[in-house]
Enzyme design. Structure first.
Site, mmCIF file in Angstrom:
data_model
loop_
_atom_site.group_PDB
_atom_site.id
_atom_site.type_symbol
_atom_site.label_atom_id
_atom_site.label_comp_id
_atom_site.label_asym_id
_atom_site.label_seq_id
_atom_site.Cartn_x
_atom_site.Cartn_y
_atom_site.Cartn_z
ATOM 1 N N ASP A 1 -5.916 16.978 -1.102
ATOM 2 C CA ASP A 1 -7.053 17.536 -1.540
ATOM 3 C C ASP A 1 -7.837 18.510 -0.436
ATOM 4 O O ASP A 1 -8.152 19.479 -0.548
ATOM 5 C CB ASP A 1 -7.979 16.745 -2.024
ATOM 6 C CG ASP A 1 -7.445 15.630 -2.999
ATOM 7 O OD1 ASP A 1 -6.735 16.149 -3.997
ATOM 8 O OD2 ASP A 1 -7.831 14.333 -3.154
ATOM 9 N N SER B 1 -12.215 8.705 3.625
ATOM 10 C CA SER B 1 -12.688 7.363 4.282
ATOM 11 C C SER B 1 -11.927 6.453 4.831
ATOM 12 O O SER B 1 -11.744 5.340 4.750
ATOM 13 C CB SER B 1 -13.623 6.620 3.196
ATOM 14 O OG SER B 1 -12.726 6.450 2.102
ATOM 15 N N GLY B 2 -10.466 6.903 5.550
ATOM 16 C CA GLY B 2 -9.942 6.537 6.162
ATOM 17 C C GLY B 2 -10.253 6.192 7.568
ATOM 18 O O GLY B 2 -11.519 6.320 8.022
ATOM 19 N N HIS C 1 6.544 9.854 3.352
ATOM 20 C CA HIS C 1 5.536 9.100 4.137
ATOM 21 C C HIS C 1 4.530 9.830 4.881
ATOM 22 O O HIS C 1 3.382 9.411 4.760
ATOM 23 C CB HIS C 1 6.513 8.483 4.982
ATOM 24 C CG HIS C 1 5.715 7.370 6.072
ATOM 25 N ND1 HIS C 1 5.122 6.069 5.290
ATOM 26 C CD2 HIS C 1 5.673 7.246 7.244
ATOM 27 C CE1 HIS C 1 4.480 5.469 6.051
ATOM 28 N NE2 HIS C 1 4.947 5.857 7.466
ATOM 29 N N HIS D 1 9.830 8.329 5.331
ATOM 30 C CA HIS D 1 10.281 6.856 6.094
ATOM 31 C C HIS D 1 11.652 6.617 5.450
ATOM 32 O O HIS D 1 11.631 6.302 4.233
ATOM 33 C CB HIS D 1 9.125 6.054 5.585
ATOM 34 C CG HIS D 1 9.059 4.982 6.565
ATOM 35 N ND1 HIS D 1 10.070 4.014 6.567
ATOM 36 C CD2 HIS D 1 8.093 4.402 7.686
ATOM 37 C CE1 HIS D 1 9.786 3.201 7.566
ATOM 38 N NE2 HIS D 1 8.670 3.408 8.238
ATOM 39 N N GLN E 1 1.541 -0.256 8.339
ATOM 40 C CA GLN E 1 1.910 -1.770 8.933
ATOM 41 C C GLN E 1 2.073 -1.799 10.339
ATOM 42 O O GLN E 1 1.803 -2.665 10.915
ATOM 43 C CB GLN E 1 3.311 -2.075 8.051
ATOM 44 C CG GLN E 1 3.257 -2.315 6.610
ATOM 45 C CD GLN E 1 4.569 -2.596 5.803
ATOM 46 O OE1 GLN E 1 5.460 -2.271 6.383
ATOM 47 N NE2 GLN E 1 4.261 -2.937 4.909
#
Length: 539
Positions: A235, A25-26, A364, A256, A60
């Site tokens: 997953d 659900s991103g 990251h 990162h 970000q």
């Protein structure tokens, strides 16, 4: 119209039927769901925790797209992406994402996403490492959160999308579950849905679908130090691998370079790439500039180069971190551009307008994953994959900053258009058996699962990190193999639980990273090995 639901014979497991099953659900999963759901096509959206806990919310920096055509163009963005990917990127995937990005930006605006603008109404564009122009659209320094909240509002308002929070997908359903032998050479492996752990009953439900889309995000939790939420246990990748689907480029794990160094934090707080684009510079623990020793682009070099430079400095001096310095910039402007970073650091006693920021690399982003084509179709029929869990070919050996969010929406759109043209040709299978947990019990030694998780994290961080070697990879392989055997025995005699399944998944993912790292006999992109020094290229 409610989807049919049938109570199965063991009274704990339900069967649910949908046209589309979306696991994750991103931004990728939600944008796909919003595009395919209508009065004739119902969608189940599976979320392993709460809907707002996803990597999207932690992005970000922003979204890369050519919008200022006076100075920027598609060819520049394509070239920057190819250079960052060490020329391993698929040019067709790169061109697709770059040229379709502006249209998807307009879609995000229509969904209510608010990107920062200048006084004249034009976008306030940032520049990040590896980009030749200012082309990063952003919302202050929490762009991902802004996008996610806008999409969540749309999801909750949509009457044709059923949201299942705190549901955990255990396996995708293929012919294997119908009693047929499936190998990696089997042609036409087909997905019919997924087995999903239901927290309310403790049972495992069958979600049967005409089309399934996996958007489960990344693998950061495989490592101890990561910027990812701890739900990022790979997953979807592990499920597709176990189902004999194609998984590629797993060796390319992006660290990162500038995660806030604050021991005990997991995940680590991210200091956005945009801060270096804004003018911040890297310093070693002594306060000395460091990037001039590693790359002519200095602090604006791509992430893999900066991360290796920091790793080298830390090992050279025995330090746990280096510094990011933005003290030479205007304090008020810094606070305006990076309000969340300023507030976070200030809460720890660090005033970024006057103090250096302690940073260290952290796992990251994964450039590989479930291999898909330009329609986001995997090697398994009726199964699509989008977002970080997929390998589109866009990133090649290294992701260019802020290309991930735009890749997610471009490929979600491609998957939605293609799946919509196919969904009417597929039937829901009625002969899928219930999840078989006969003879199993809840494991009493949960401490063993927790300890095994830590062991996997330690193995991956120590031996399969920023700098690798054949010796390190062999050592990791041998140690992970022991954990794999122990976990598989435990899984076979245990009731399904999120904990045991996540352990199983990170072991599978760790194995894939190691195996594909061992198979790449060169230093390329994010895969840097002492046994194969990098070769200088003319291109």
């Amino acid at each position: 119209m409610q989807p049919p639901q049938t109570l199965n014979s063991n009274c704990h497991n339900m069967t649910k039927e949908y046209d589309y099953l979306v696991i994750g659900s991103g931004i990728a999963g939600m944008s796909f769901a919003l595009k395919v759901a209508d009065e004739n096509h119902r969608v189940a959206l599976i979320c392993k925790t709460e809907i707002d806990e996803a990597n999207t919310a932690l992005a970000q920096g922003g979204v890369a797209s050519v919008t200022d055509i006076k100075v920027d163009d598609f060819e520049k963005h394509i070239a920057d992406t190819m250079v960052a990917g060490d020329y391993l990127s698929d040019i067709n995937a790169v061109r697709k994402v770059v040229t379709e990005a502006p249209e998807q930006i307009r879609q995000l605006l229509d969904w209510g996403v608010d990107f920062d603008r200048k006084e004249d109404g034009s976008f306030d564009l940032h520049r990040e490492g590896g980009h030749s122009e200012f082309r990063i659209l952003h919302h202050a320094d929490n762009t991902g959160f802004e996008i996610q909240q806008s999409l969540i509002r749309r999801i909750r308002e949509n009457p044709w999308i059923d949201l299942y929070e705190n549901h955990f997908a255990i396996e995708i359903i293929t012919q294997h579950h119908l009693g047929k032998i499936v190998t990696r050479r089997t042609k036409d492996i087909t997905c019919y849905g997924a087995y999903v752990l239901n927290p309310a009953t403790g049972g495992v439900d069958k979600f049967l679908s005409r089309i399934t889309l996996i958007a489960t995000g990344g693998i950061g939790a495989v490592y101890t130090t990561t910027t990812n939420p701890l739900v990022a246990t790979g997953d979807g990748i592990a499920m597709v691998y176990r189902a004999k689907g194609t998984v590629a480029d797993m060796e390319f794990v992006q660290f990162h370079p500038t995660a806030l160094f604050h021991p005990g934090d997991r995940p680590s707080f991210l200091i956005t790439e945009a801060m270096r684009g804004y003018g911040a510079v890297m310093r070693n623990k002594k306060g000395e500039y460091l990037m001039h020793k590693y790359d002519p682009r200095l602090s604006l070099a791509p992430r893999d180069i900066v991360a290796r430079a920091i790793d080298s400095e830390m090992k050279l001096h025995g330090d746990e971190h280096v510094y990011l310095d933005v003290t030479h910039k205007n304090p008020e402007e810094t606070k305006r551009h990076f309000p969340n970073i300023y507030a976070k650091c200030l809460s720890l006693g660090i005033d970024i307008t006057r103090d250096y920021i302690p940073v260290a690399p952290a796992a990251h982003y994964l450039c590989g994953g479930i291999k898909v084509d330009l329609n986001a179709e995997s090697s398994i029929k009726r199964l699509y994959a989008v977002g970080e869990c997929s390998c589109t070919g866009l990133h090649g050996g290294n992701r260019l900053a802020s290309n991930s969010l735009i890749e997610a929406v471009v490929y979600a759109d491609a998957a939605a258009r293609h799946a919509s043209s196919q969904v009417g040709h597929y039937e829901i299978r009625s002969d899928v058996p219930d999840w078989n947990d006969e003879g199993t019990s809840h494991p009493e030694e949960m401490v063993l699962i927790t300890q095994s998780m830590r062991e996997v994290n330690q193995i991956m961080g120590s031996y399969v990190g920023i700098v690798r070697s054949n010796l390190r990879l062999d050592r990791a392989w041998n140690r992970l193999d022991i954990l794999y055997e122990e976990t598989e025995r435990l899984f076979k005699c245990s009731k399904a639980s999120r904990q045991i399944c996540e352990l199983r998944n990170i072991i599978n993912v760790g194995y894939l990273i190691m195996r594909q790292a061992k198979e790449r006999h060169e230093s390329r992109g994010l895969h840097f090995t002492l046994d194969y020094p990098p070769v200088k290229k003319d291109c």
